[in-house]
Design a protein around this motif. Structure first.
Motif, mmCIF file in Angstrom:
data_model
loop_
_atom_site.group_PDB
_atom_site.id
_atom_site.type_symbol
_atom_site.label_atom_id
_atom_site.label_comp_id
_atom_site.label_asym_id
_atom_site.label_seq_id
_atom_site.Cartn_x
_atom_site.Cartn_y
_atom_site.Cartn_z
ATOM 1 N N ASP A 64 49.143 39.982 40.876
ATOM 2 C CA ASP A 64 49.679 40.929 39.915
ATOM 3 C C ASP A 64 49.836 42.268 40.641
ATOM 4 O OD1 ASP A 64 50.001 42.948 38.005
ATOM 5 O OD2 ASP A 64 48.773 41.929 36.501
ATOM 6 N N LYS A 65 51.076 42.677 40.873
ATOM 7 C CA LYS A 65 51.334 43.901 41.650
ATOM 8 C C LYS A 65 50.737 45.135 40.989
ATOM 9 C CE LYS A 65 55.485 42.290 44.036
ATOM 10 N NZ LYS A 65 56.946 42.438 44.199
ATOM 11 N N TYR A 71 44.112 49.187 41.439
ATOM 12 C CA TYR A 71 42.734 48.953 41.889
ATOM 13 C C TYR A 71 42.186 50.255 42.474
ATOM 14 C CZ TYR A 71 38.693 46.257 43.253
ATOM 15 O OH TYR A 71 37.418 45.763 43.332
ATOM 16 N N PRO A 72 41.004 50.695 42.014
ATOM 17 C CA PRO A 72 40.498 52.005 42.466
ATOM 18 C C PRO A 72 40.195 52.039 43.964
ATOM 19 C CG PRO A 72 38.853 50.830 41.130
ATOM 20 C CD PRO A 72 40.117 50.047 41.038
ATOM 21 N N ARG A 73 40.561 53.151 44.605
ATOM 22 C CA ARG A 73 40.308 53.356 46.036
ATOM 23 C C ARG A 73 39.551 54.673 46.185
ATOM 24 N NH1 ARG A 73 44.852 50.486 45.145
ATOM 25 N NH2 ARG A 73 45.580 48.957 46.693
ATOM 26 N N THR A 74 38.287 54.570 46.595
ATOM 27 C CA THR A 74 37.397 55.742 46.602
ATOM 28 C C THR A 74 36.570 55.768 47.888
ATOM 29 O OG1 THR A 74 35.734 54.442 45.384
ATOM 30 C CG2 THR A 74 37.231 55.793 44.074
ATOM 31 N N LEU A 75 37.241 55.759 49.031
ATOM 32 C CA LEU A 75 36.534 55.608 50.314
ATOM 33 C C LEU A 75 35.510 56.715 50.565
ATOM 34 C CD1 LEU A 75 36.100 54.038 52.898
ATOM 35 C CD2 LEU A 75 38.024 55.280 53.925
ATOM 36 N N GLY A 118 41.468 29.812 39.747
ATOM 37 C CA GLY A 118 42.530 29.172 40.515
ATOM 38 C C GLY A 118 43.714 28.781 39.656
ATOM 39 N N LYS A 119 43.426 28.407 38.423
ATOM 40 C CA LYS A 119 44.479 28.001 37.485
ATOM 41 C C LYS A 119 45.254 29.223 36.978
ATOM 42 C CE LYS A 119 45.003 25.798 32.936
ATOM 43 N NZ LYS A 119 44.282 25.146 31.821
ATOM 44 N N TYR A 120 44.529 30.302 36.683
ATOM 45 C CA TYR A 120 45.165 31.475 36.081
ATOM 46 C C TYR A 120 45.666 32.486 37.109
ATOM 47 C CZ TYR A 120 43.640 29.835 31.526
ATOM 48 O OH TYR A 120 43.470 29.093 30.386
ATOM 49 N N ARG A 121 45.194 32.386 38.348
ATOM 50 C CA ARG A 121 45.634 33.307 39.396
ATOM 51 C C ARG A 121 46.041 32.502 40.625
ATOM 52 N NH1 ARG A 121 41.270 37.867 40.414
ATOM 53 N NH2 ARG A 121 43.056 38.885 41.392
ATOM 54 N N PRO A 122 47.138 31.762 40.542
ATOM 55 C CA PRO A 122 47.545 30.908 41.653
ATOM 56 C C PRO A 122 47.695 31.708 42.946
ATOM 57 C CG PRO A 122 49.333 31.171 40.043
ATOM 58 C CD PRO A 122 48.101 31.714 39.414
ATOM 59 N N GLY A 123 47.122 31.171 44.019
ATOM 60 C CA GLY A 123 47.200 31.835 45.316
ATOM 61 C C GLY A 123 46.061 32.804 45.573
ATOM 62 N N HIS A 124 45.311 33.146 44.520
ATOM 63 C CA HIS A 124 44.237 34.127 44.667
ATOM 64 C C HIS A 124 43.211 33.707 45.720
ATOM 65 C CE1 HIS A 124 40.954 36.846 43.742
ATOM 66 N NE2 HIS A 124 40.185 35.825 43.406
#
Length: 280
Positions: A64-65, A71-75, A118-124
């Motif tokens: 999902d783009k 997605y939070p990025r807080t380095l 795996g079923k709901y997020r193919p390729g994850h």
């Protein structure tokens, strides 16, 4: 504590540490760290001479783009936390550093990767295997630490290590929860105050469901959990499955195996939250 952004520099540092006879532990993360991650790092630091924490939002495991973008990025904040819990080396590479060219490897973890996430997020899980195998190759750890909140991911990483014949030990660490029971997740930061209060329904229902196992059938308990979570406005169950903890396959009877786990994924507004609970 040292911070590395290139594979070459990190490998050189680890080679020097190994030459000195030091053991290496790895905690792979996607950043936005919280107390759950801190518990993994503390355990790693207690069991190894050198603790490496990777901070990398891996694009190949997102299907999902918008989820990837949000997605939070807080380095900077992550670095402060890691300094306080015993981390020695941070690996925070760019996407180009990890994927100078596309990773075309395809893994097969059937049947583990064909159900639930795996079923709901193919390729994850293929994306997870790509990045984790890369990190194992770069860091060459003696032990690697993963949280049990990502129950299916843990099973798949163990299978990957087995398939690739990697000489390391996978250490599972218990779910860390807020005082009210909500499983800690980097995604919790995206919840509004109202959603945060409602999200605790997930763990409350899971905890209560243990009171009905095994008096209710598997099918009855499954329906009960889904119905009671869905009663809360803004919560929508994507799936709840009661499975064999080893094979991740759905069970139909409480006596089918001695290791039974309930795994759930719930949308709270647009934020996707996961949790699980052990029944036996």
């Amino acid at each position: 504590m040292k911070v590395f952004s290139t594979i070459a520099d990190l490998k050189a540092e680890i080679a020097a540490q190994k030459a000195a006879g030091k053991t290496i532990g790895l905690v792979p993360t996607m950043g936005a760290l919280h107390a759950g991650h801190a518990s993994l790092v503390k355990k790693c630091a207690a069991e190894n001479d050198v603790t490496v924490v990777s901070v990398f939002v891996n694009p190949t495991q997102f299907n999902d783009k918008n989820d990837l973008k949000n997605y939070p990025r807080t380095l900077e904040k992550d670095t402060e936390l890691l300094q306080s819990v015993g981390c020695n080396l941070i690996f925070a590479p760019s996407e180009d550093e990890i994927y100078p060219e596309p990773d075309t490897r395809v893994f097969d973890f059937a049947p583990l990767d064909k159900v639930m996430e795996g079923k709901y997020r193919p390729g994850h899980f293929n994306g997870v295997a790509q990045i984790v195998s890369k990190l194992f190759d770069i860091v060459t750890p003696d032990k690697a630490y993963f949280g049990e909140k990502d129950f299916q991911q843990l099973a798949i990483i163990r299978e990957m290590v087995k398939q690739l014949g990697l000489p390391l030990e996978i250490i599972a660490c218990p779910i860390v929860r807020e005082a009210d029971g909500l499983a800690l997740s980097s995604r919790n930061a995206r919840l509004t105050d109202s959603q945060r209060k409602k999200a605790v329904t997930i763990s409350k229902v899971l905890f209560e469901s243990r009171n009905f196992a095994p008096s209710k059938s598997i099918a009855e308990l499954t329906d009960w959990v889904i119905d009671n979570v869905n009663k809360e406005s803004e919560l929508r169950v994507e799936y709840f499955e009661i499975v064999d903890g080893n094979t991740l396959q759905a069970v139909s009877d409480w006596n089918q195996t001695d290791y039974i786990v309930g795994c759930i994924t719930v949308f709270c507004g647009e934020v996707r939250l996961i949790d699980n609970i052990r029944y036996k």
